[in-house]
Design a protein around this motif. Structure first.
Motif, PDB file in Angstrom:
ATOM      1  N   ILE A 199       5.006  -0.768   5.994  1.00  0.00           N
ATOM      2  CA  ILE A 199       5.401  -1.349   4.698  1.00  0.00           C
ATOM      3  C   ILE A 199       4.586  -0.676   3.608  1.00  0.00           C
ATOM      4  O   ILE A 199       3.358  -0.745   3.602  1.00  0.00           O
ATOM      5  N   PHE A 200       5.279  -0.027   2.678  1.00  0.00           N
ATOM      6  CA  PHE A 200       4.629   0.656   1.564  1.00  0.00           C
ATOM      7  C   PHE A 200       4.850  -0.152   0.289  1.00  0.00           C
ATOM      8  O   PHE A 200       5.964  -0.628   0.028  1.00  0.00           O
ATOM      9  N   GLU A 201       3.797  -0.305  -0.492  1.00  0.00           N
ATOM     10  CA  GLU A 201       3.851  -1.142  -1.691  1.00  0.00           C
ATOM     11  C   GLU A 201       3.634  -0.316  -2.955  1.00  0.00           C
ATOM     12  O   GLU A 201       2.780   0.565  -2.987  1.00  0.00           O
ATOM     13  N   GLU A 202       4.415  -0.624  -3.971  1.00  0.00           N
ATOM     14  CA  GLU A 202       4.213  -0.067  -5.313  1.00  0.00           C
ATOM     15  C   GLU A 202       4.357  -1.228  -6.288  1.00  0.00           C
ATOM     16  O   GLU A 202       5.441  -1.515  -6.793  1.00  0.00           O
ATOM     17  N   ILE A 203       3.250  -1.907  -6.527  1.00  0.00           N
ATOM     18  CA  ILE A 203       3.293  -3.174  -7.251  1.00  0.00           C
ATOM     19  C   ILE A 203       2.402  -3.107  -8.486  1.00  0.00           C
ATOM     20  O   ILE A 203       1.227  -2.741  -8.398  1.00  0.00           O
ATOM     21  N   ASP A 204       2.972  -3.455  -9.609  1.00  0.00           N
ATOM     22  CA  ASP A 204       2.219  -3.584 -10.853  1.00  0.00           C
ATOM     23  C   ASP A 204       1.561  -4.966 -10.835  1.00  0.00           C
ATOM     24  O   ASP A 204       2.245  -5.989 -10.960  1.00  0.00           O
ATOM     25  N   TYR A 205       0.251  -4.991 -10.655  1.00  0.00           N
ATOM     26  CA  TYR A 205      -0.453  -6.268 -10.482  1.00  0.00           C
ATOM     27  C   TYR A 205      -0.571  -7.061 -11.785  1.00  0.00           C
ATOM     28  O   TYR A 205      -1.024  -8.202 -11.777  1.00  0.00           O
ATOM     29  N   ASP A 206      -0.163  -6.474 -12.882  1.00  0.00           N
ATOM     30  CA  ASP A 206      -0.161  -7.194 -14.163  1.00  0.00           C
ATOM     31  C   ASP A 206       1.234  -7.679 -14.541  1.00  0.00           C
ATOM     32  O   ASP A 206       1.422  -8.303 -15.590  1.00  0.00           O
ATOM     33  N   LEU A 207       2.224  -7.398 -13.695  1.00  0.00           N
ATOM     34  CA  LEU A 207       3.606  -7.741 -14.015  1.00  0.00           C
ATOM     35  C   LEU A 207       3.839  -9.244 -13.905  1.00  0.00           C
ATOM     36  O   LEU A 207       3.508  -9.866 -12.894  1.00  0.00           O
ATOM     37  N   THR A 208       4.393  -9.808 -14.953  1.00  0.00           N
ATOM     38  CA  THR A 208       4.765 -11.227 -14.947  1.00  0.00           C
ATOM     39  C   THR A 208       6.263 -11.355 -15.237  1.00  0.00           C
ATOM     40  O   THR A 208       6.872 -10.443 -15.792  1.00  0.00           O
ATOM     41  N   ALA A 209       6.812 -12.505 -14.872  1.00  0.00           N
ATOM     42  CA  ALA A 209       8.239 -12.741 -15.116  1.00  0.00           C
ATOM     43  C   ALA A 209       8.489 -14.235 -15.238  1.00  0.00           C
ATOM     44  O   ALA A 209       7.695 -15.055 -14.758  1.00  0.00           O
ATOM     45  N   VAL A 228       7.953  -3.500 -10.688  1.00  0.00           N
ATOM     46  CA  VAL A 228       7.563  -2.770 -11.891  1.00  0.00           C
ATOM     47  C   VAL A 228       8.328  -3.302 -13.093  1.00  0.00           C
ATOM     48  O   VAL A 228       9.317  -4.039 -12.944  1.00  0.00           O
ATOM     49  N   GLN A 229       7.876  -2.909 -14.259  1.00  0.00           N
ATOM     50  CA  GLN A 229       8.610  -3.228 -15.483  1.00  0.00           C
ATOM     51  C   GLN A 229       9.616  -2.117 -15.729  1.00  0.00           C
ATOM     52  O   GLN A 229       9.281  -0.934 -15.687  1.00  0.00           O
ATOM     53  N   ASP A 230      10.860  -2.499 -15.984  1.00  0.00           N
ATOM     54  CA  ASP A 230      11.928  -1.513 -16.171  1.00  0.00           C
ATOM     55  C   ASP A 230      12.834  -1.960 -17.313  1.00  0.00           C
ATOM     56  O   ASP A 230      13.480  -3.004 -17.229  1.00  0.00           O
ATOM     57  N   ASN A 231      12.860  -1.178 -18.371  1.00  0.00           N
ATOM     58  CA  ASN A 231      13.695  -1.473 -19.546  1.00  0.00           C
ATOM     59  C   ASN A 231      13.475  -2.890 -20.071  1.00  0.00           C
ATOM     60  O   ASN A 231      14.423  -3.614 -20.388  1.00  0.00           O
ATOM     61  N   GLY A 232      12.210  -3.301 -20.147  1.00  0.00           N
ATOM     62  CA  GLY A 232      11.893  -4.608 -20.696  1.00  0.00           C
ATOM     63  C   GLY A 232      12.168  -5.766 -19.767  1.00  0.00           C
ATOM     64  O   GLY A 232      12.171  -6.920 -20.201  1.00  0.00           O
ATOM     65  N   LEU A 233      12.369  -5.489 -18.480  1.00  0.00           N
ATOM     66  CA  LEU A 233      12.629  -6.534 -17.488  1.00  0.00           C
ATOM     67  C   LEU A 233      11.738  -6.308 -16.265  1.00  0.00           C
ATOM     68  O   LEU A 233      11.249  -5.197 -16.032  1.00  0.00           O
ATOM     69  N   ALA A 234      11.525  -7.370 -15.502  1.00  0.00           N
ATOM     70  CA  ALA A 234      10.788  -7.249 -14.250  1.00  0.00           C
ATOM     71  C   ALA A 234      11.779  -6.873 -13.151  1.00  0.00           C
ATOM     72  O   ALA A 234      12.767  -7.577 -12.934  1.00  0.00           O
ATOM     73  N   LEU A 274      16.076  -7.151  -7.515  1.00  0.00           N
ATOM     74  CA  LEU A 274      15.937  -8.421  -8.217  1.00  0.00           C
ATOM     75  C   LEU A 274      15.457  -8.128  -9.635  1.00  0.00           C
ATOM     76  O   LEU A 274      14.544  -7.328  -9.836  1.00  0.00           O
ATOM     77  N   GLN A 275      16.080  -8.802 -10.594  1.00  0.00           N
ATOM     78  CA  GLN A 275      15.747  -8.550 -11.999  1.00  0.00           C
ATOM     79  C   GLN A 275      15.522  -9.878 -12.706  1.00  0.00           C
ATOM     80  O   GLN A 275      16.355 -10.782 -12.611  1.00  0.00           O
ATOM     81  N   PHE A 276      14.384  -9.982 -13.406  1.00  0.00           N
ATOM     82  CA  PHE A 276      14.046 -11.220 -14.124  1.00  0.00           C
ATOM     83  C   PHE A 276      13.540 -10.886 -15.525  1.00  0.00           C
ATOM     84  O   PHE A 276      13.017  -9.789 -15.774  1.00  0.00           O
ATOM     85  N   SER A 277      13.677 -11.862 -16.385  1.00  0.00           N
ATOM     86  CA  SER A 277      13.200 -11.689 -17.762  1.00  0.00           C
ATOM     87  C   SER A 277      11.681 -11.760 -17.804  1.00  0.00           C
ATOM     88  O   SER A 277      11.052 -12.522 -17.054  1.00  0.00           O
ATOM     89  N   LEU A 278      11.097 -10.985 -18.704  1.00  0.00           N
ATOM     90  CA  LEU A 278       9.634 -11.015 -18.876  1.00  0.00           C
ATOM     91  C   LEU A 278       9.198 -12.222 -19.685  1.00  0.00           C
ATOM     92  O   LEU A 278       8.098 -12.751 -19.485  1.00  0.00           O
ATOM     93  N   GLN A 279      10.041 -12.644 -20.619  1.00  0.00           N
ATOM     94  CA  GLN A 279       9.674 -13.765 -21.506  1.00  0.00           C
ATOM     95  C   GLN A 279      10.801 -14.799 -21.540  1.00  0.00           C
ATOM     96  O   GLN A 279      11.959 -14.449 -21.423  1.00  0.00           O
TER      97      GLN A 279
END
Length: 295
Positions: free
Chosen positions: A173-183, A216-222, A290-295
């Protein structure tokens, strides 16, 4: 029809109003005729709109009835499959206990049977967890509690919980996680969604395979992606994987599933105002997004 009715009504009333001045006013018949015409038009228009409203409501009721019948049929099929699939692990446990009480097994034979039994129990536990989550939502119809959450806090915990299972199949299992990412999400619902997606990736990835998880953050979304190089989803089944058109599925080590997990994933993701979709190529693997809003 509506335009014709409106024009006719306006002309009739206008002509009676004009005729009123040329037919002795209040002493003539125009006032009475005008009043009768006015009320007839009101009655006719009222009946017309009542009829329209009646047919509209009947159509809505018929659509709801058809939807309920379809859902009831799907639920009936679901419980039919569950009643069948739950017997299998229970029979395995019973058979295992009977064997160890009857025969002297070697250490290697015992380990092999325990491994198969553990896989069966784990699959059943996952199935029951999904059933309980789905049943609880059906009974309570609870609204999600959506607020800001750190994605890494939820995702890393789930990956760690599944690493033992992945190790049994020698899956990396390989991870690429932004540890500051919130949603904006409901923590409990998001856990269920991610647990199902990661569990499915392990289930349908062959021994020695790979799973890549990113957040990751992508185009203003999580954006969360879970990619595997497993069996992939057959083209003829891709249109139904998020529905209750349940059919038992088997992983690369005959891990059994009933498909309820992906139905929950879609239902819970949309309840959180998120979006879920996938890309799959039979024999090459599957990517879930999966895509979620940041705010």
């Amino acid at each position: 029809m509506k335009l014709s009715l409106a024009i006719t009504s306006a002309l009739v009333l206008a002509l009676f109003a004009v005729n009123y001045f040329f037919s002795d006013g209040v002493r003539g018949a125009s006032l009475l005729s005008f009043t009768l015409a006015f009320f007839l038009i009101i009655i006719f228009a009222g009946l017309f709109y009542l009829k329209q409203a009646f047919y509209k409501e009947r159509k809505i009721v018929e659509e709801k009835t058809q939807a309920l019948e379809a859902l009831n049929n799907e639920k009936t099929k679901l419980f039919s499959v569950l009643s069948h699939d739950l017997r299998s692990p229970l029979a395995s446990i019973s058979l295992y206990l009977e064997v160890i009480n009857t025969y002297d097994l070697s250490l290697e034979e015992r380990k092999k049977m325990e491994g198969e039994l553990l896989a069966s129990v784990n699959g059943t536990q996952e199935m029951l967890s999904n059933i309980l989550s789905w049943s609880r939502r059906q009974l309570k119809a609870a609204n999600p509690i959506i607020k800001e959450h750190n994605i890494a806090d939820i995702l890393v915990t789930i990956i760690d919980n599944y690493k033992t299972l992945a190790k049994q199949k020698d899956i990396s299992i390989f991870e690429e996680i932004d540890y500051d990412l919130t949603a904006q999400a409901d923590a409990s619902m998001l856990q269920i969604v991610l647990r199902n997606l990661v569990g499915n990736a392990i289930k349908f990835t062959p021994v020695g395979g790979e799973i890549h998880v990113s957040a990751v953050q992508d185009n203003g979304l999580a954006l969360i992606t879970i990619r595997d190089n497993g069996l992939g989803i057959p083209a003829e089944k891709q249109g139904d994987i998020f529905s209750l058109n349940i059919a038992s599925t088997y992983g690369t080590r005959n891990e059994k599933g009933i498909g309820l997990g992906l139905y929950l994933c879609k239902e819970y993701t949309e309840a959180q105002q998120g979006k879920i979709w996938f890309e799959s190529y039979p024999g090459e693997g599957t990517i879930f997004y999966l895509q979620f809003s940041l705010q």
